[in-house]
Scaffold this motif. Structure first.
Motif, PDB file in Angstrom:
ATOM      1  N   ASP A 355      -8.889 -17.634 -11.137  1.00 47.20           N
ATOM      2  CA  ASP A 355      -8.575 -18.434 -12.313  1.00 47.20           C
ATOM      3  C   ASP A 355      -8.027 -17.579 -13.447  1.00 47.20           C
ATOM      4  N   GLU A 356      -8.246 -16.283 -13.371  1.00 46.65           N
ATOM      5  CA  GLU A 356      -7.705 -15.354 -14.380  1.00 46.65           C
ATOM      6  C   GLU A 356      -6.338 -14.813 -13.956  1.00 46.65           C
ATOM      7  N   GLY A 357      -5.839 -15.258 -12.805  1.00 43.39           N
ATOM      8  CA  GLY A 357      -4.531 -14.813 -12.350  1.00 43.39           C
ATOM      9  C   GLY A 357      -4.546 -13.532 -11.544  1.00 43.39           C
ATOM     10  N   ILE A 358      -5.723 -13.005 -11.206  1.00 42.82           N
ATOM     11  CA  ILE A 358      -5.804 -11.779 -10.431  1.00 42.82           C
ATOM     12  C   ILE A 358      -5.468 -12.074  -8.969  1.00 42.82           C
ATOM     13  N   VAL A 359      -4.521 -11.318  -8.427  1.00 37.96           N
ATOM     14  CA  VAL A 359      -4.079 -11.502  -7.050  1.00 37.96           C
ATOM     15  C   VAL A 359      -4.916 -10.640  -6.129  1.00 37.96           C
ATOM     16  N   MET A 360      -5.435 -11.264  -5.046  1.00 37.51           N
ATOM     17  CA  MET A 360      -6.294 -10.550  -4.104  1.00 37.51           C
ATOM     18  C   MET A 360      -5.846 -10.807  -2.688  1.00 37.51           C
ATOM     19  N   GLU A 361      -6.081  -9.840  -1.825  1.00 37.75           N
ATOM     20  CA  GLU A 361      -5.753  -9.983  -0.419  1.00 37.75           C
ATOM     21  C   GLU A 361      -6.825 -10.798   0.278  1.00 37.75           C
ATOM     22  N   GLU A 362      -6.389 -11.764   1.065  1.00 38.11           N
ATOM     23  CA  GLU A 362      -7.350 -12.554   1.835  1.00 38.11           C
ATOM     24  C   GLU A 362      -7.694 -11.871   3.143  1.00 38.11           C
TER      25      GLU A 362
END
Length: 362
Positions: A355-362
């Motif tokens: 929700d803060e826009g942080i991109v993470m690897e799934e």
């Protein structure tokens, strides 16, 4: 130039393929227009729109300005307002000390757009510190105009990469020192299907192309060897398509294997997805920063490199925005932010976005 090498801890990247005509909601930010047949004086124009023989101004320009194809727009322009639009996107965020901008002085098949050299001051107003010139429009006015572009940027103290007076210059990484760390920026283009922007040679100016990836891979390896972090910019993809070309999926991974810490794409005029490969991100397209009347989701990108001698880390954060009616605005509402994040997830390969826009690897 010394001010450029100050310390920074974040990088903002945004994309534009500006056609030289940019409209605010209720005002003209910059526009000067005249038909080829009119032959009017153009020295004081903010932008010259050259029409094909017998052509007329598009209806939306006539509607917004009230001018015809044979009239000259003499209304003054407040360039500061254009910079303010960009600054609003960064409200609430710590001011970045380095902004990378995809500079593109544009010509399309219907119109030629020319910017007076003095317009380079707008880049400073927007906080731009460096530009990539590896794109499919930087040579639209030919060799002389490309050389003029180099000179204008140099006189303004704005370093560029991805193009040069020779191939050696076009391939040369741009290095920035920050807090004891070195960041390398490199760029290449493979955006054209027919007309080809020339690649620089030993004696002629041009861009660095990557249809054949060998030279760009060598450039990335050189940059990686001489830096702590390497960012590779690529001009690629199919315009207005959320679907990725196979060559994007393949060569993006090659660029990471060669030593890039992140690959950032532009050219499609719309968002494309993201992918993590071997723990490193590929952002296939940033979308439009500022281009036309279409309503499209877009974004800025925060990159935060951090760590120590034992381990380096990279945090990627999306700053969501919407282009509509010739203007780009920050998506301030949480529901609108989440909608854009969800859309990005849906067109990406293997990422999730907080929700803060942080991109993470799934």
């Amino acid at each position: 130039m010394e001010e450029l090498w100050q310390q920074f801890d974040r990088i903002v990247v945004f994309d534009t393929e500006t056609t030289g005509i940019a409209f605010g909601k209720d005002r003209i930010i910059e526009l000067g227009a005249v038909s080829l047949e009119a032959g009017a004086e153009t020295g004081s124009l903010d932008v010259l729109v050259r029409l094909p023989e017998g052509g007329v101004l598009p209806p939306f320009i006539v509607e917004l300005t009230g001018i015809t194809d044979a009239q000259l727009l003499s209304e003054g322009v407040d360039q500061a307002e254009a910079a303010e639009d960009f600054c609003r996107l960064l409200e609430g965020c710590e001011r970045p000390l380095l902004v990378a901008y995809n500079a593109q002085f544009d010509l399309n098949f219907l119109y030629h757009f020319l910017r007076p050299c003095g317009r380079v001051e707008v880049l400073g107003q927007m906080g731009v510190d460096t530009v990539t010139l590896a794109n499919n429009h930087v040579y639209d006015y030919g060799k002389e105009a490309l050389l003029d572009t180099f000179q204008v940027l140099e006189e303004a103290g704005i370093p560029y990469f991805g193009a040069g007076r020779t191939l050696e210059e076009a391939r040369k990484p741009l290095y920035l020192e920050a807090d004891g760390k070195t960041v390398a920026l490199v760029a290449a283009s493979r955006a054209e299907k027919n007309k080809m922007t020339p690649q620089a040679t030993e004696t002629e100016p041009g861009i660095l192309r990557c249809y054949d990836t060998e030279l760009f891979l060598e450039t990335i390896r050189e940059a990686e060897e001489n830096s702590d972090f390497c960012i590779a910019f690529v001009h690629w993809g199919t315009e207005y398509s959320f679907d990725l070309e196979q060559v994007q999926l393949e060569t993006g991974k090659e660029y990471l294997d060669a030593g890039a810490d992140i690959v950032i794409g532009a050219h499609s005029h719309c968002l494309q997805g993201m992918e993590y490969y071997d723990g490193k991100p590929i952002v296939y397209s940033l979308g439009n920063y500022w281009f036309n009347e279409k309503t499209l989701d877009t974004m800025l990108l925060w990159l935060h490199f951090w760590g120590d001698d034992a381990q380096d880390n990279l945090t990627v954060q999306v700053i969501p925005a919407v282009q509509a009616g010739y203007r780009t605005t920050y998506a301030a509402e949480e529901t609108e932010q989440r909608r854009i994040y969800d859309f990005l997830e849906s067109i990406s390969v293997n990422v999730s976005i907080s929700d803060e826009g942080i991109v993470m690897e799934e």
